[in-house]
Scaffold this active site. Structure first.
Site, PDB file in Angstrom:
ATOM      1  CG  ASN A  93      -1.885   1.139   1.268  1.00 27.13           C
ATOM      2  OD1 ASN A  93      -1.518   2.272   0.962  1.00 27.13           O
ATOM      3  ND2 ASN A  93      -3.125   0.854   1.622  1.00 27.13           N
ATOM      4  CG  HIS A 125       0.574   6.360   4.783  1.00 26.93           C
ATOM      5  ND1 HIS A 125      -0.333   7.367   5.032  1.00 26.93           N
ATOM      6  CD2 HIS A 125      -0.010   5.221   5.155  1.00 26.93           C
ATOM      7  CE1 HIS A 125      -1.423   6.832   5.550  1.00 26.93           C
ATOM      8  NE2 HIS A 125      -1.255   5.543   5.626  1.00 26.93           N
ATOM      9  CG  HIS A 166      -7.775   4.032   0.958  1.00 26.14           C
ATOM     10  ND1 HIS A 166      -7.823   4.038   2.324  1.00 26.14           N
ATOM     11  CD2 HIS A 166      -9.046   4.264   0.536  1.00 26.14           C
ATOM     12  CE1 HIS A 166      -9.081   4.272   2.717  1.00 26.14           C
ATOM     13  NE2 HIS A 166      -9.834   4.395   1.638  1.00 26.14           N
ATOM     14  NE  ARG A 203      -8.158   7.229   4.354  1.00 23.71           N
ATOM     15  CZ  ARG A 203      -8.966   6.954   5.365  1.00 23.71           C
ATOM     16  NH1 ARG A 203     -10.105   7.648   5.505  1.00 23.71           N
ATOM     17  NH2 ARG A 203      -8.687   5.995   6.215  1.00 23.71           N
ATOM     18  NE  ARG A 214      -7.761  11.093   5.348  1.00 22.99           N
ATOM     19  CZ  ARG A 214      -8.247  10.672   6.518  1.00 22.99           C
ATOM     20  NH1 ARG A 214      -7.481  10.019   7.372  1.00 22.99           N
ATOM     21  NH2 ARG A 214      -9.515  10.885   6.848  1.00 22.99           N
ATOM     22  CD  GLU A 238      -6.993  -0.434   1.099  1.00 24.67           C
ATOM     23  OE1 GLU A 238      -6.703   0.689   1.492  1.00 24.67           O
ATOM     24  OE2 GLU A 238      -6.715  -1.464   1.747  1.00 24.67           O
ATOM     25  CB  THR A 263      -9.121   1.864   7.964  1.00 26.84           C
ATOM     26  OG1 THR A 263      -9.008   2.435   6.671  1.00 26.84           O
ATOM     27  CG2 THR A 263     -10.311   0.926   8.000  1.00 26.84           C
ATOM     28  CD  GLU A 310      -6.777  -6.063   3.188  1.00 29.85           C
ATOM     29  OE1 GLU A 310      -6.927  -5.930   1.960  1.00 29.85           O
ATOM     30  OE2 GLU A 310      -6.075  -5.299   3.873  1.00 29.85           O
ATOM     31  CG  HIS A 346      -5.229  -1.237   9.500  1.00 24.78           C
ATOM     32  ND1 HIS A 346      -5.502  -0.127   8.729  1.00 24.78           N
ATOM     33  CD2 HIS A 346      -4.969  -0.774  10.746  1.00 24.78           C
ATOM     34  CE1 HIS A 346      -5.420   0.957   9.488  1.00 24.78           C
ATOM     35  NE2 HIS A 346      -5.102   0.599  10.716  1.00 24.78           N
TER      36      HIS A 346
HETATM   37  C1  LIG Z   1      -8.115  -0.365   4.817  1.00 27.02           C
HETATM   38  C2  LIG Z   1      -6.826  -0.175   5.486  1.00 27.02           C
HETATM   39  O1  LIG Z   1      -6.588  -0.637   6.562  1.00 27.02           O
HETATM   40  C3  LIG Z   1      -5.774   0.633   4.836  1.00 27.02           C
HETATM   41  O2  LIG Z   1      -5.358   0.084   3.698  1.00 27.02           O
HETATM   42  C4  LIG Z   1      -6.272   2.022   4.571  1.00 27.02           C
HETATM   43  O3  LIG Z   1      -5.613   2.548   3.444  1.00 27.02           O
HETATM   44  C5  LIG Z   1      -5.964   2.837   5.806  1.00 27.02           C
HETATM   45  O4  LIG Z   1      -6.245   4.163   5.531  1.00 27.02           O
HETATM   46  P1  LIG Z   1      -4.990   5.138   5.373  1.00 27.02           P
HETATM   47  O5  LIG Z   1      -4.106   4.529   4.336  1.00 27.02           O
HETATM   48  O6  LIG Z   1      -5.597   6.448   4.958  1.00 27.02           O
HETATM   49  O7  LIG Z   1      -4.335   5.161   6.737  1.00 27.02           O
HETATM   50  N1  LIG Z   2      -5.658  -2.795   3.841  1.00 23.21           N
HETATM   51  C1  LIG Z   2      -4.443  -2.648   4.624  1.00 23.21           C
HETATM   52  C2  LIG Z   2      -3.418  -1.907   3.816  1.00 23.21           C
HETATM   53  O1  LIG Z   2      -3.542  -1.776   2.608  1.00 23.21           O
HETATM   54  C3  LIG Z   2      -2.228  -1.354   4.488  1.00 23.21           C
HETATM   55  O2  LIG Z   2      -2.521  -1.010   5.820  1.00 23.21           O
HETATM   56  P1  LIG Z   2      -1.269  -0.444   6.657  1.00 23.21           P
HETATM   57  O3  LIG Z   2      -0.157  -1.450   6.553  1.00 23.21           O
HETATM   58  O4  LIG Z   2      -0.883   0.872   6.018  1.00 23.21           O
HETATM   59  O5  LIG Z   2      -1.785  -0.294   8.067  1.00 23.21           O
END
Ligand SMILES: CC(=O)[C@@H](O)[C@H](O)COP(=O)(O)O
Ligand SMILES: NCC(=O)COP(=O)(O)O
Length: 249
Positions: free
Chosen positions: A6, A9, A49, A51, A55, A76, A107, A157, A196
């Protein structure tokens, strides 16, 4: 066990300086560069993701990564008309339906599929009609697993946030929840993923959870990348994941 990286960030860091200068030639770091580096490190897919409040990941990031990163894309998204329209145009390989509120820092829980059956079912069907496989980001709860099967999702998931943040003896309980949910999902013929809050220190504790096909990990990899680089951070996580016991034939 597959790794979905993911890259949200990476965009968080960019937005910290360039949110109001989206066309600046100086805008960095690039989520697309991170996706390329993740591929070199052995990532099996990229999770983004988008949103509702934008953000971090922007629509343009999603299109760029979809077009150029060379890996399957997992989008996502909230269960909304706006995000469904984006998904149908973007055409990710997978979409993971997640709950969202503007007030949340990240999340905070799983999608309440059981409480939103018809709404989720309609969104799942619309995505699948366009060739997009669907995952549901849910708490490790048997009722949610049943609901996921009822709406026809190919994957779930399991939200590992409570596992990751467990304190004072809660850890064993959270691991037991994940084990039971993974068994139920597998028995229902649903691919079981997890994500997560998974990091380099707690990953090994998930190895007692059976049937995990894929982990989606972001924040801890981006954090590690600050020290060792993105490719190495992904390779390190893949190396640790290799110890996950493969399912018995
Ligand atoms: C669904 C999940 O747990 C994450 O993949 C999600 O992307 C968390 O949101 P942020 O990335 O905005 O923290
Ligand atoms: N769905 C979880 C994800 O994509 C990544 O979550 P995290 O490792 O950033 O908490």
């Amino acid at each position: 066990m597959l790794l979905g990286v993911n890259i949200d960030h990476v965009a968080t860091l960019r937005q910290a300086r360039y949110a109001l200068l989206p066309d600046s030639p100086n805008a960095e770091p690039s989520p697309l560069d991170a996706a390329h580096d993740a591929r070199l490190g052995g990532a099996d897919s990229i999770t983004i993701h988008v949103r509702a409040d934008r953000r971090h990941m922007q629509d343009r990031d999603a299109y760029e990564v979809r077009k150029h990163c060379g890996l399957p894309i997992n989008l996502e998204m909230g269960v909304t008309q706006e995000m469904t329209a984006l998904a149908l145009d973007l055409r990710p390989d997978f979409a993971c339906l997640v709950p969202e509120t503007r007030e949340e820092v990240t999340t905070e829980g799983g999608l309440d599929v059981a409480g939103r059956i018809e709404e989720v079912k309609a969104c799942v069907a619309k995505l699948q009609e366009h060739g997009i496989r669907v995952s549901l980001f849910i708490d490790p709860d048997l009722h949610q697993i049943e609901a996921a099967a009822a709406v026809g999702a190919e994957m779930v998931e399991l939200h590992t946030g409570c596992f990751a943040n467990a304190v004072d003896g809660q850890l064993e309980h959270e691991i037991a929840r994940l084990i039971e949910a993974a068994k139920a999902g597998h028995a229902a013929g649903i691919q079981v993923n997890a994500g997560h809050g998974i990091n380099y220190k707690n990953l090994h504790r998930l190895f007692v959870v059976p049937h995990l096909a894929e982990l989606n990990i972001g924040h801890s990899i981006v954090s590690r990348a600050m020290r060792v680089g993105f490719t190495a951070a992904v390779a390190e996580m893949k190396g640790l994941m290799a110890a996950y016991p493969e399912p018995e034939e």
